[in-house]
Design an enzyme around this catalytic site. Structure first.
Site, PDB file in Angstrom:
ATOM      1  N   ASP A   1       0.837  -1.200   0.000  1.00  0.00           N
ATOM      2  CA  ASP A   1       0.000   0.000   0.000  1.00  0.00           C
ATOM      3  C   ASP A   1       0.877   1.258   0.000  1.00  0.00           C
ATOM      4  OD1 ASP A   1      -1.834   2.105   0.751  1.00  0.00           O
ATOM      5  OD2 ASP A   1      -3.189   0.541   1.470  1.00  0.00           O
TER       6      ASP A   1
ATOM      7  N   SER B   1      -7.248   4.046  -0.533  1.00  0.00           N
ATOM      8  CA  SER B   1      -6.978   2.608  -0.623  1.00  0.00           C
ATOM      9  C   SER B   1      -8.239   1.791  -0.856  1.00  0.00           C
ATOM     10  CB  SER B   1      -6.285   2.117   0.650  1.00  0.00           C
ATOM     11  OG  SER B   1      -5.024   2.729   0.745  1.00  0.00           O
TER      12      SER B   1
ATOM     13  N   THR C   1      -7.889  -2.186   2.204  1.00  0.00           N
ATOM     14  CA  THR C   1      -7.337  -3.035   1.140  1.00  0.00           C
ATOM     15  C   THR C   1      -7.832  -4.482   1.230  1.00  0.00           C
ATOM     16  OG1 THR C   1      -5.409  -1.582   1.150  1.00  0.00           O
ATOM     17  CG2 THR C   1      -5.208  -3.631  -0.093  1.00  0.00           C
TER      18      THR C   1
ATOM     19  N   GLU D   1      -1.016  -8.124   1.660  1.00  0.00           N
ATOM     20  CA  GLU D   1      -0.774  -6.675   1.696  1.00  0.00           C
ATOM     21  C   GLU D   1       0.296  -6.276   2.707  1.00  0.00           C
ATOM     22  OE1 GLU D   1      -3.521  -3.958   3.552  1.00  0.00           O
ATOM     23  OE2 GLU D   1      -2.948  -2.344   2.198  1.00  0.00           O
TER      24      GLU D   1
ATOM     25  N   ASP E   1       2.256   2.440   3.498  1.00  0.00           N
ATOM     26  CA  ASP E   1       1.377   3.616   3.402  1.00  0.00           C
ATOM     27  C   ASP E   1       1.394   4.448   4.681  1.00  0.00           C
ATOM     28  OD1 ASP E   1      -1.044   5.037   2.191  1.00  0.00           O
ATOM     29  OD2 ASP E   1      -1.972   4.171   3.980  1.00  0.00           O
TER      30      ASP E   1
ATOM     31  N   HIS F   1       2.239   8.343   5.251  1.00  0.00           N
ATOM     32  CA  HIS F   1       1.344   9.338   5.885  1.00  0.00           C
ATOM     33  C   HIS F   1       2.057  10.060   7.028  1.00  0.00           C
ATOM     34  CE1 HIS F   1      -2.438   8.745   3.805  1.00  0.00           C
ATOM     35  NE2 HIS F   1      -2.310   7.429   3.919  1.00  0.00           N
TER      36      HIS F   1
ATOM     37  N   HIS G   1      -1.696   3.011  -4.866  1.00  0.00           N
ATOM     38  CA  HIS G   1      -1.353   4.417  -5.137  1.00  0.00           C
ATOM     39  C   HIS G   1      -0.024   4.686  -4.450  1.00  0.00           C
ATOM     40  CE1 HIS G   1      -2.239   5.053  -0.948  1.00  0.00           C
ATOM     41  NE2 HIS G   1      -3.378   4.394  -1.136  1.00  0.00           N
TER      42      HIS G   1
END
Ligand code: MG
Ligand code: ZN
Length: 364
Positions: A42, A83, A136, A253, A258, A262, A301
């Protein structure tokens, strides 16, 4: 046989071999996979993957792929996806709105690839380092209007038929506000549930499904001692799912790449990515040996607008930096290995991943 006829015989053999070699290689190219392992890191763009090369003491397993593509990730509602819509594009083949879990733009449930394959007799699994009800993994087995509805998403796993799941999110299954104990419900439906640890050597029963919920919320950070959870869960998951003669679909995942993005925390991001990279290594080793498994490694992404810039103009020092605390619109890479991998070359929409997987597992 005289010399002339031997040499004639040999040259015919060579021609014969060339033809049969050519036909073998074209069959290998056209060969369809029996199993698909979809790996999603992710929030992983090219800079994140480059970090796995600069900051890893081992060679990056991303370097083992020969077949690479790029996906456009915008959602139906926004240029920059979240997501939920990103994973729903993979799982259903539909562009939907940010926040949507397995539903279309009218909030109607759309069948997912996991559900399709489950119905057709494939074994299925989902593994994540977030809660198993996070956007996800949820997008593969659940249908809810908003990603925050994790209590409802947890209920959706009960009838999904998923054979193996592992991640965090225990609090959405037991000690719920509504008093429902979903762990007990899953056990009554033939799941062996584990709430404290995952033993990679566990002996697996053919007639049981397996659920591992090893943290109340997301799994700990790799830096905080998560250890080999993702590696072990993937190993055990493949062992379980490959018991099924028909084939399997597994989604793995690396959720927290991710979260590092962040937080604009490059150490967090890179450690999560390197953990994921070791799992890629294991999965590729399995696929090489198996010969019938397609491995797809991609991302929903990019997160953080992450970059490996030079430090104050010193071209021999990299200073990882971020341009946002959110996601970005940049294309993200797709790596593929195994039967059908060549389908994944080129530049295309994220929804095409679904179409390509579906095409490859058609009528099997
Ligand atoms: Mg995620
Ligand atoms: Zn994110």
């Amino acid at each position: 046989m005289n010399i002339q006829s031997i040499s004639k015989y040999l040259s015919l053999c060579v021609i014969g071999m060339t033809i049969s070699c050519a036909s073998v290689s074209s069959t290998a190219q056209n060969k369809k996979p029996k199993n698909i392992i979809l790996m999603i890191a992710d929030g992983t763009g090219l800079s994140q993957i480059s970090a796995s090369q600069y900051y890893n003491t081992q060679p990056s397993n991303y370097d083992r792929f020969k077949t690479i593509g790029l996906i456009k990730t915008s959602s139906a509602s926004d240029l920059i996806t979240d997501s939920a819509s990103g994973a729903t594009a993979f799982s259903t083949g539909l562009k939907t709105y940010n926040g949507a879990i397995g539903v279309n733009t009218d909030t109607i449930a759309a069948p997912t690839i996991l559900e399709d394959l489950e119905k057709r007799g494939f074994a299925t699994g989902v593994i994540a380092t977030s809660t198993i009800t996070h956007a996800t993994p949820a997008s593969f087995y659940a249908h809810q209007k908003f990603r925050k509805m994790e209590l409802e998403i947890a209920e959706d796993i009960i009838n999904s038929g998923v054979d193996f799941f592992a991640g965090g999110g225990r609090k959405y299954f037991e000690n719920r506000e509504d008093g429902n104990n979903l762990v007990a419900t899953l056990e009554s439906k033939g799941y062996e549930m584990y709430l404290d640890r995952l033993n990679p050597m566990l002996s697996l029963k053919k007639d049981k499904n397996y659920g591992f919920l090893l943290a109340d919320s997301g799994m700990p950070k790799f830096l905080d001692g998560r250890g080999s959870f993702l590696y072990d869960a993937t190993k055990l998951g493949i062992k379980k799912l490959s018991q099924n003669k028909k084939g399997f679909f597994l989604m793995v995942e690396g959720s927290q790449v991710d979260w590092g993005g962040h937080n604009n925390d490059s150490e967090y991001l890179i450690s999560e990515l390197i953990d994921f990279d070791t799992v890629i290594g294991q999965v590729l080793d399995y696929a090489e040996k198996d010969g019938n498994t397609l491995v797809i490694v991609t991302a929903d992404h990019e997160t953080g607008g992450f970059t490996l810039a030079s430090k104050a103009g010193d071209y021999n020092t990299i200073e990882p930096s971020f341009s946002t605390g959110g996601h970005s619109a940049t294309m993200v890479p797709v790596f593929a290995y195994g039967p059908g991998a060549s389908e994944f070359m080129g530049i295309y929409e994220n929804t095409a991943i679904h179409a390509k997987m579906k095409k490859l597992l058609k009528q099997q």
